[in-house]
Structures are given as C-alpha cells and as structure tokens.
Motif scaffolding. Structure first.
Motif, PDB file in Angstrom:
ATOM      1  N   ARG A 137      -9.233   9.266   7.546  1.00 52.73           N
ATOM      2  CA  ARG A 137      -8.507  10.362   6.901  1.00 52.73           C
ATOM      3  C   ARG A 137      -6.996  10.176   7.050  1.00 52.73           C
ATOM      4  NH1 ARG A 137     -10.509  16.419   8.007  1.00 52.73           N
ATOM      5  NH2 ARG A 137     -12.363  15.156   8.312  1.00 52.73           N
ATOM      6  N   ARG A 138      -6.567   9.761   8.224  1.00 56.32           N
ATOM      7  CA  ARG A 138      -5.139   9.555   8.466  1.00 56.32           C
ATOM      8  C   ARG A 138      -4.600   8.409   7.604  1.00 56.32           C
ATOM      9  NH1 ARG A 138      -2.466  13.328  11.064  1.00 56.32           N
ATOM     10  NH2 ARG A 138      -3.839  13.187  12.867  1.00 56.32           N
ATOM     11  N   LEU A 139      -5.345   7.342   7.491  1.00 58.82           N
ATOM     12  CA  LEU A 139      -4.898   6.213   6.660  1.00 58.82           C
ATOM     13  C   LEU A 139      -4.725   6.637   5.200  1.00 58.82           C
ATOM     14  CD1 LEU A 139      -7.149   3.341   8.071  1.00 58.82           C
ATOM     15  CD2 LEU A 139      -4.683   3.596   8.381  1.00 58.82           C
ATOM     16  N   ALA A 140      -5.630   7.464   4.715  1.00 58.06           N
ATOM     17  CA  ALA A 140      -5.576   7.897   3.314  1.00 58.06           C
ATOM     18  C   ALA A 140      -4.366   8.790   3.039  1.00 58.06           C
ATOM     19  CB  ALA A 140      -6.862   8.633   2.946  1.00 58.06           C
ATOM     20  N   GLU A 141      -3.780   9.377   4.094  1.00 52.26           N
ATOM     21  CA  GLU A 141      -2.628  10.253   3.918  1.00 52.26           C
ATOM     22  C   GLU A 141      -1.327   9.477   3.716  1.00 52.26           C
ATOM     23  OE1 GLU A 141      -2.442  12.615   7.421  1.00 52.26           O
ATOM     24  OE2 GLU A 141      -4.259  13.755   6.984  1.00 52.26           O
ATOM     25  N   TYR A 142      -1.314   8.193   4.054  1.00 52.33           N
ATOM     26  CA  TYR A 142      -0.063   7.428   4.096  1.00 52.33           C
ATOM     27  C   TYR A 142       0.731   7.464   2.788  1.00 52.33           C
ATOM     28  CZ  TYR A 142       3.103   3.445   4.790  1.00 52.33           C
ATOM     29  OH  TYR A 142       4.204   2.631   4.878  1.00 52.33           O
ATOM     30  N   PRO A 143       0.126   7.192   1.620  1.00 52.58           N
ATOM     31  CA  PRO A 143       0.927   7.224   0.388  1.00 52.58           C
ATOM     32  C   PRO A 143       1.581   8.579   0.145  1.00 52.58           C
ATOM     33  CG  PRO A 143      -1.166   6.128  -0.007  1.00 52.58           C
ATOM     34  CD  PRO A 143      -1.264   6.756   1.350  1.00 52.58           C
ATOM     35  N   GLU A 144       0.860   9.655   0.465  1.00 55.69           N
ATOM     36  CA  GLU A 144       1.415  10.989   0.272  1.00 55.69           C
ATOM     37  C   GLU A 144       2.535  11.273   1.254  1.00 55.69           C
ATOM     38  OE1 GLU A 144      -0.225  15.595  -0.177  1.00 55.69           O
ATOM     39  OE2 GLU A 144      -1.639  13.926  -0.076  1.00 55.69           O
TER      40      GLU A 144
ATOM     41  N   PHE B  30       0.845  -1.194   0.000  1.00 52.64           N
ATOM     42  CA  PHE B  30       0.000   0.000   0.000  1.00 52.64           C
ATOM     43  C   PHE B  30       0.883   1.248   0.000  1.00 52.64           C
ATOM     44  CE2 PHE B  30      -2.333   3.272   2.543  1.00 52.64           C
ATOM     45  CZ  PHE B  30      -3.267   3.590   1.557  1.00 52.64           C
ATOM     46  N   GLY B  31       0.640   2.131  -0.958  1.00 53.85           N
ATOM     47  CA  GLY B  31       1.427   3.356  -1.065  1.00 53.85           C
ATOM     48  C   GLY B  31       2.752   3.193  -1.773  1.00 53.85           C
ATOM     49  N   VAL B  32       3.058   1.971  -2.230  1.00 58.18           N
ATOM     50  CA  VAL B  32       4.345   1.680  -2.869  1.00 58.18           C
ATOM     51  C   VAL B  32       4.175   1.693  -4.386  1.00 58.18           C
ATOM     52  CG1 VAL B  32       6.185  -0.025  -3.126  1.00 58.18           C
ATOM     53  CG2 VAL B  32       5.091   0.312  -0.892  1.00 58.18           C
ATOM     54  N   LEU B  33       5.042   2.426  -5.069  1.00 60.78           N
ATOM     55  CA  LEU B  33       4.995   2.496  -6.523  1.00 60.78           C
ATOM     56  C   LEU B  33       5.780   1.338  -7.135  1.00 60.78           C
ATOM     57  CD1 LEU B  33       5.609   6.321  -7.110  1.00 60.78           C
ATOM     58  CD2 LEU B  33       3.441   5.116  -6.793  1.00 60.78           C
ATOM     59  N   PRO B  34       5.410   0.898  -8.336  1.00 61.66           N
ATOM     60  CA  PRO B  34       6.130  -0.204  -8.988  1.00 61.66           C
ATOM     61  C   PRO B  34       7.584   0.161  -9.270  1.00 61.66           C
ATOM     62  CG  PRO B  34       4.042   0.263 -10.104  1.00 61.66           C
ATOM     63  CD  PRO B  34       4.276   1.379  -9.137  1.00 61.66           C
ATOM     64  N   GLN B  35       8.469  -0.835  -9.187  1.00 59.05           N
ATOM     65  CA  GLN B  35       9.872  -0.603  -9.504  1.00 59.05           C
ATOM     66  C   GLN B  35      10.013  -0.056 -10.918  1.00 59.05           C
ATOM     67  OE1 GLN B  35      13.243  -1.073  -8.157  1.00 59.05           O
ATOM     68  NE2 GLN B  35      12.038  -0.638  -6.327  1.00 59.05           N
TER      69      GLN B  35
ATOM     70  N   TYR C 248       4.197  10.746  11.430  1.00 60.05           N
ATOM     71  CA  TYR C 248       2.918  10.214  10.942  1.00 60.05           C
ATOM     72  C   TYR C 248       2.494   9.002  11.760  1.00 60.05           C
ATOM     73  CZ  TYR C 248      -0.357   7.555   8.115  1.00 60.05           C
ATOM     74  OH  TYR C 248      -1.442   6.825   7.710  1.00 60.05           O
ATOM     75  N   LEU C 249       3.418   8.103  12.041  1.00 54.73           N
ATOM     76  CA  LEU C 249       3.063   6.889  12.784  1.00 54.73           C
ATOM     77  C   LEU C 249       2.579   7.220  14.196  1.00 54.73           C
ATOM     78  CD1 LEU C 249       5.929   4.486  11.636  1.00 54.73           C
ATOM     79  CD2 LEU C 249       3.505   4.382  10.985  1.00 54.73           C
ATOM     80  N   ARG C 250       3.177   8.214  14.806  1.00 56.14           N
ATOM     81  CA  ARG C 250       2.701   8.627  16.131  1.00 56.14           C
ATOM     82  C   ARG C 250       1.290   9.199  16.039  1.00 56.14           C
ATOM     83  NH1 ARG C 250       7.092  11.930  19.582  1.00 56.14           N
ATOM     84  NH2 ARG C 250       5.375  11.760  21.054  1.00 56.14           N
ATOM     85  N   ASP C 251       1.039   9.987  14.991  1.00 56.73           N
ATOM     86  CA  ASP C 251      -0.312  10.542  14.810  1.00 56.73           C
ATOM     87  C   ASP C 251      -1.320   9.436  14.529  1.00 56.73           C
ATOM     88  OD1 ASP C 251       0.590  13.116  15.182  1.00 56.73           O
ATOM     89  OD2 ASP C 251       0.816  13.549  13.041  1.00 56.73           O
ATOM     90  N   LEU C 252      -0.929   8.463  13.706  1.00 54.49           N
ATOM     91  CA  LEU C 252      -1.825   7.349  13.392  1.00 54.49           C
ATOM     92  C   LEU C 252      -2.130   6.538  14.649  1.00 54.49           C
ATOM     93  CD1 LEU C 252      -3.372   5.573  11.372  1.00 54.49           C
ATOM     94  CD2 LEU C 252      -1.211   4.382  10.892  1.00 54.49           C
ATOM     95  N   ALA C 253      -1.107   6.279  15.438  1.00 54.79           N
ATOM     96  CA  ALA C 253      -1.325   5.553  16.694  1.00 54.79           C
ATOM     97  C   ALA C 253      -2.257   6.347  17.609  1.00 54.79           C
ATOM     98  CB  ALA C 253       0.013   5.291  17.392  1.00 54.79           C
TER      99      ALA C 253
END
Length: 575
Positions: free
Chosen positions: A497-504, A116-121, A521-526
């Motif tokens: 909303r926080r989950l949707a921000e992850y790729p960005e 999730f959020g990872v672009l192809p090589q 971000y991880l602290r905010d998500l937690a």
C-alpha cells in the motif's frame, strides 16, 4: 493507490452514479473522490459520495451507498479490481482491492525503475518553471539559512521535474549596493593592517576571518593595486568562487547565475522606473519617488528612489522578475528566508504596473514564494551561534563537516566519505520540516548511527535490502515472474500500500511546494519495510515464496533510492 487502479474505480463509480441519477430523473452528478481510510483496517480506499448527495437526492445516505454498491458489482471488471466493499458509519463506502490489483505496483516499479511515478517531459500543468534559490549576497560564506534554501530549492526543482515540467535553477547575485561597498571597505581595512576592534575599523565592516583571507589572497594576486574598485571586484569574485565550492560540496548546481549589476548596466532598472512613472503608478513626495503599492493591497506605499537618488532594494527585484517573465517563465518560485515577506507585495505591485504598461498578462500572484524560517544549530547540547571564519554565524561548510564527523587527521578518502555523510544528513534534516517552521539542527543526532537519526533510518533500510538481495545472489529477471499472490501477510499488505502511494506523494509534494512530504513518506516507507523484515523471513526454503518477497523488497529498494535521489541524498548499498 496506483493511478490506473484509482482511475478505473472512479470511472466505475461515475458510471454507477449516472445510472442511478437517470433512474431518478436527476441531471449532472459530481465526480466521486477517493480517500484513504483513517484506519488501515477499514480498507484500502474509501468514498463518501453517498453522504455528499443524500440530502439533494432526498435519500438516506446508507441506502444510497447500498444502491451504488449494487450497481458497481454489476460492472465488468469490478471483481478483478475490488475484493470486497462495505458500507460504514453514516454512508462511507470502504473498498478492499484484490491481491492482483495491489501487487501490480511491484511490476510497475521493477519495469519503470528510476522513472516510477515520473511523468513524461512536457506533460506538466506548465511546460517550464524557474526556481530561484540561495541567491546569497557575495559578501561572505554561505550560512545555514542558505543551506536550508539550497536543500529546499534543489529538492523542489527535482519534484517539479517528476511532474513533466522542465525546471530552470537560478541564483541571483546581489553584487551591487551598500553591502558590496561595505565588503570592499572591509578588505581595504585589512590591507591597511586593521582588524576588528581597532579604533579605525569601519563601523559597518564584516568581522569574519574570511575578510583577512581575501586581503591576503588579493595582495598576492597579479590584480593587486591600491584601488577600492579593484578590491571590490576581487572580493566579489573570491567569494563567488568560495560559494561555488560550498554549493558543489552540498551537491547543488544552477543553470544560471544572474547578476544584479547587469540590471543597471543594461538599463533595465531605469526602464522599469520609466514604465511605472508613465502609467501614473508613482508620485513624488518628501524628495523621494514612491510606488502606489496600496493599489495592489499593500498596507502603505513604498519608496522606490530615495532623496539621495539611490534606489531601494525592491526596484531591481521588479526589474529582475520582469526579466524572468520576458524570458518565458510563467511559473516562477522564489525560495527565500521569511525576512523577505515584506518585499512580496511591493514586487508583485511593481510587476502589475509593468504588465499594464507593456500589455502583459502577469498573474497578480506572480511569483510564488516558499519562505523558510531560521535554523538553530545545537552541538554538545548547546546552541552554536558563531563560526570563527564567518565571524557571526554558522556556515554551510561548518554544518556539513560537523555532521559528517570530519577531522583533520582523516585521509583524503576518509574525508570524502565523511563529507558525503554530512551532506546527506544536512540535506535530509533541512528538508524534513515544513519550510515555514523553525528548525533545530542537532549535530549530535546527525552523527548517530541508529534509528533515532532519520536519514540513517531510511538509508539503512536501503542498505539492508541490498544486503538481502546480494545474499540471495539471483537474477532480477527471476523476480519479474514471481508469484505475487503469495504475499498475503499483514506486513506485506502495508508495504504494498505504501509503495502504491509514491506517485501521488510526488504529485502532491510538487503541487504544494512541500518537499518535506517526501521526507515524511520515505521515513514511513522505511518503517513499513523494517516491520515487514521483522515479521516475514525473506530467504525461506520455499522458492516461490522467497521470490515473491524478494520482488517486494526489490521494488521497495528502488523507491527508497528514487526518493532519496530527489532529496539529493545518497542511497548506500552498505553501511
């Protein structure tokens, strides 16, 4: 906001703007930009294009915003994406996404899992990049500054990898020069029975206990002989192995270890000097050879070859970076201490000279640098400055063992768990601040098992979700079909909303060379998860509502695991 939702709204806004521009006989219009509202209650996403264009279009910004909204509402699919929009302040347009658009992130996460959020090589802005980090001189154990480099460099490499870039990790060994000569003399003195403080102890010798360890090991080895070159070779190999052990404990691996000495033996340094002399980029003065670095913005020219015939340390650096370009790495990032700031201009200047001679198109900003400031270690409320083993500094090994609470009486299994805790704390802590800020590492805080410890706070969120899912005991397939329209609470909305921000977050952290942004971000998500957990009971009797909330938690768990892995931190299922 998910990229497909964002792109769809931008496309709709662009079409509406083009229509308004044509009505007014206006030519090209800029692409609208979306941003997060400063206050969550103002909506999910905002746009200020009406403010930008109002003066040129000679319209009141609120009137232009109103015309834009009316055009938008006429477009097919607008109602599926946007639940409502309102004009605020002097002309901002605030949008609220529909429930279906917001909850789409859950299906994306559960489907993509670790990707999730990872672009192809191969889809990155550059096909490949090299990150050089740690690059410790093999003259002693790794210190906490090297630990900060290791944490930053490894996390940055992982982040660039999420953006479709093939990343090469490299460690540059400065195995030549005065410091290596001092290392050999230090071990030789120990072999002669001397120790720090003795009358004949060399002035520039290294004083740590590790020098005595090297001397003892060398005397017991088959390679032992009373020869300074043999001592040098053994000491360098011994310390390289010790550093490898520390890096393994720290969870860091490299694709290549490049030796400074090889740049002399293969003629690279001599060739660089010849190239720079040939194009007139050097001159002789005061018995030394100088590089005209002022031609490239440096405050003064720099000595390349001293009057005694030896090269200054930046000359092999130019040769090394020439090798990087020659090997095809057009994107190179060096993670180094802030004390290297002075070398940037002279290395880049030397490279520009080489590029001119060889007809290469090396950018003037090549390579990029991430410079980090010092780490201060606090323990029991006091600054720790000295490690007995190192003699004058705290080592990475010290930091990991102290932060994990390692004690001599631990069993092998207990020690491994403690080292994992220590590694997690050290890596998370050292990444959790901007590299160019000084960092105070509090051992006492790293040992705390409560919400004040940031790595514990994030890991505990992951473990708590694992516990809830285990208590439920159902199948993951049941969550894919959950009715997500039931997620209608304020707490669930914030978490979505926080989950949707992850790729960005990944994209921005990689582009800005700022891994600390992911730690934030991880602290905010937690925090959003803990708020949701306290507000909305998950394992309720209502089967449909339970599955919806479990699906949200499963997606949150996945993103927490993904983000922690990029930082090199474990995601325990139990704590």
């Amino acid at each position: 906001m998910l990229s497909n939702n964002k792109n769809q709204l931008i496309s709709m806004l662009s079409a509406a703007l083009q229509g308004l521009a044509q009505d007014r006989g206006i030519g090209d219009v800029p692409q609208p930009r979306l941003e997060r509202p400063k206050a969550v209650d103002h909506g999910d996403v905002a746009c200020n294009i009406a403010l930008q264009l109002s003066k040129a279009w000679k319209l009141n910004p609120r009137d232009l915003a109103q015309d834009l909204v009316e055009r938008l509402q006429q477009q097919s699919g607008f109602g599926d994406l946007i639940a409502s929009c309102e004009i605020a302040g002097p002309g901002f347009i605030n949008f609220r996404l529909t429930k279906a658009a917001k909850t789409k992130v859950i299906a994306e996460i559960l489907g993509a899992k670790s990707q999730f959020g990872v672009l192809p090589q191969g889809s990155g802005v550059v096909p490949s990049a090299m990150i050089e980090f740690v690059s410790a001189n093999p003259t002693g154990p790794l210190h906490v500054g090297h630990g900060r480099q290791a944490a930053l460099g490894d996390a940055l490499a992982n982040l660039l990898g999420t953006q479709g870039i093939a990343v090469h990790r490299e460690f540059y060994y400065n195995d030549a020069g005065v410091q290596i000569a001092n290392l050999a003399l230090s071990v030789q003195a120990r072999l002669q029975g001397l120790k720090p403080g003795d009358a004949n102890w060399p002035e520039q010798a290294y004083n740590g206990e590790y020098i005595a360890e090297i001397a003892t090991a060398f005397k017991a080895s088959p390679e032992y002989r009373e020869d300074l070159e043999a001592i040098r070779q053994f000491a360098v190999a011994y310390l390289r192995n010790e550093q490898d052990i520390d890096l393994k404990t720290f969870g860091v691996q490299f694709d290549c270890y490049y030796l400074e000495s090889s740049l002399y033996t293969d003629g690279s340094v001599a060739q660089i000097v010849d190239d720079l002399q040939t194009i007139g980029k050097t001159y002789e003065a005061e018995g030394a050879l100088w590089l005209k670095t002022t031609d490239d913005g440096d405050d003064k020219d720099r000595v390349m070859r001293k009057s005694d015939g030896s090269f200054t340390y930046f000359v092999p650096d130019v040769a090394y970076h020439t090798s990087k370009w020659k090997r095809g790495f057009e994107k190179v990032i060096n993670v180094q201490g802030s004390d290297h700031h002075g070398t940037i201009a002279r290395v880049r200047s030397g490279l520009q000279g080489v590029a001119l001679k060889r007809g290469w198109d090396i950018p003037k900003s090549y390579p990029d640098y991430v410079l980090h400031k010092m780490v201060t270690v606090m323990r029991n409320g006091e600054e720790v400055k000295i490690s007995k083993r190192a003699g004058s500094y705290v080592t990475v090994r010290d930091l990991v063992e102290w932060s994990g609470g390692v004690t001599p009486e631990m069993t092998s299994a207990e020690r491994e768990l403690a080292l994992q805790r220590g590694r997690d704390a050290v890596r998370f802590f050292l990444i959790s601040r901007k590299a160019d800020t000084e960092f105070v590492f509090d051992i006492d805080l790293a040992l705390q098992q409560n919400d004040e410890n940031p790595v514990f706070y994030v890991q505990y969120a992951h473990a708590r979700i694992c516990s809830i899912l285990a208590q439920w005991g159902g199948q993951a397939a049941d969550l894919v079909a959950a009715d997500l329209s039931l997620l209608d609470s304020k707490a669930s909305d914030h978490l979505l909303r926080r989950l949707a921000e992850y790729p960005e977050v990944l994209a921005d952290a990689a582009a800005d060379l700022a891994p600390h942004a992911l730690a934030f971000y991880l602290r905010d998500l937690a925090g959003d998860f803990h708020t949701f957990y306290n507000a909305d009971r998950v394992l309720v009797d209502d089967q449909a509502l339970k599955l919806a909330r479990l699906a949200l938690l499963s997606a949150t768990r996945q993103v927490l695991e993904n983000g922690l892995k990029l930082l090199g931190v474990s995601a325990p299922a139990k704590m």
